[in-house]
Enzyme design. Sequence first.
Site, PDB file in Angstrom:
ATOM      1  N   SER A   1     -11.377  -0.464  -0.406  1.00  9.28           N
ATOM      2  CA  SER A   1     -10.058  -0.487   0.257  1.00  9.28           C
ATOM      3  C   SER A   1     -10.187  -0.807   1.730  1.00  9.28           C
ATOM      4  O   SER A   1      -9.278  -1.379   2.339  1.00  9.28           O
ATOM      5  CB  SER A   1      -9.368   0.876   0.106  1.00  9.28           C
ATOM      6  OG  SER A   1      -8.849   1.052  -1.176  1.00  9.28           O
TER       7      SER A   1
ATOM      8  N   ASP B   1       0.843  -1.193   0.000  1.00 16.66           N
ATOM      9  CA  ASP B   1       0.000   0.000   0.000  1.00 16.66           C
ATOM     10  C   ASP B   1       0.882   1.250   0.000  1.00 16.66           C
ATOM     11  O   ASP B   1       1.932   1.268  -0.625  1.00 16.66           O
ATOM     12  CB  ASP B   1      -0.934  -0.050   1.223  1.00 16.66           C
ATOM     13  CG  ASP B   1      -2.264   0.646   0.995  1.00 16.66           C
ATOM     14  OD1 ASP B   1      -2.278   1.893   0.894  1.00 16.66           O
ATOM     15  OD2 ASP B   1      -3.292  -0.043   0.922  1.00 16.66           O
TER      16      ASP B   1
ATOM     17  N   HIS C   1      -3.501   5.927   3.849  1.00 12.58           N
ATOM     18  CA  HIS C   1      -4.258   4.784   3.351  1.00 12.58           C
ATOM     19  C   HIS C   1      -3.691   3.460   3.875  1.00 12.58           C
ATOM     20  O   HIS C   1      -4.434   2.600   4.376  1.00 12.58           O
ATOM     21  CB  HIS C   1      -4.234   4.817   1.823  1.00 12.58           C
ATOM     22  CG  HIS C   1      -5.227   3.923   1.156  1.00 12.58           C
ATOM     23  ND1 HIS C   1      -4.913   2.643   0.762  1.00 12.58           N
ATOM     24  CD2 HIS C   1      -6.516   4.127   0.790  1.00 12.58           C
ATOM     25  CE1 HIS C   1      -5.974   2.101   0.170  1.00 12.58           C
ATOM     26  NE2 HIS C   1      -6.955   2.971   0.180  1.00 12.58           N
TER      27      HIS C   1
END
Length: 386
Positions: A326, A100, A131
């Site tokens: 996600s 990621d 994220h």
Amino acid sequence: MRSYVILRRPKADQPGRMGLERLQPKPPEITVETLPDQALRELEADPDISYAENMPTALIEPLDSPAPAVAEAGASWGVAAVGADASPFTGAGVTVAVLDTGIDAAHPAFAGVTLVERDFTGSGNGDVKGHGTHCAGTIFGRDVGGQRIGIARGVGKALIGKVLGNDGKGDSGMIFEALQWALTEKADIVSMSLGFDFPGLVKRLTSEGWDIEPATSMALVGYRSNLRMLDTIMAMLKAHGALGTSPLVVAAAGNESKRAAVTPYRIAASLPAAADGVIAVAAVGRDADTYRVASFSNMLAAVAAPGVDITSAWPGGGLHTISGTSMACPHVSGVAALWWQALEHKGINGSAASVGARILASARRNVFAPDVPEVDIGQGMVTAPE
């Protein structure tokens, strides 16, 4: 001259006295090289080589949630929805790789976890976007301010592959190299909440002077070559799994659907979720006593998981609430860690095949309205072992 990802399969070893060397497959060599078009013919002639256009990638942009990111007593709703709060398993002994935007290693949610970081982007370790920190928090984060955010809080080691830079962008070469790294480092589970950026490839080609029609056609060729490369890598991972460690790969289906638009539409799961052998994850949210498919969630996923108003770790030590496939993907990765430990507890070797089978077989359909189609939720809500 264009950039390509080159996969070179290892040559077979000569058998020794017992011929056992043949039973130990070696990982492929993956490199990124700039080559002229005429060099591709030579690559195509070698049966031990596969190649793909080095395609742009990007994080699957999450959606902001109106829910406040404040600590609450007890477990986050997603933890309870998948049954992790009632499971006796913690993911202890399982190694998870998160590919990621990196991680805030100093966040209290990761206290006591051995984090092995590797940057594939050139921007350095750490997480500017947040994220990767959020996704890792959902998988194995410890409690923050009295709130449980992590599914598998017993995971003691995590591989953090930074494959998206500080701008949230990367390329397929970074992902392929990170997958090879995860295999070499003996990851049990690989979690990817990212996508291959087809529009970005079209934009890059048009910026180089291509007209839109041939640029789109060439981007399709690049997308197809990356799908084939992923399928090749997944097949090699499966081969490793027959004789040793091979990770279960989980990926977000994508946020491109628009079910609430004036003219609603749904889009199928994108890469890497669409590759053969990858568990693609759809996102769902709460709807009174049941769950509903998120308006943005792509279809043709294998399973569904909480992905709306998910609170997890955020750089700086706090929490943040966002939505997206996600956010659903790490719920499945965390539950996979619980199943891995559960099988080992029963004396069954944990593997991508055995854990993947349990993930699919234990998914629940009865928590959705009867009219929810299978193409939207796959086998149903992912469920932790009891």
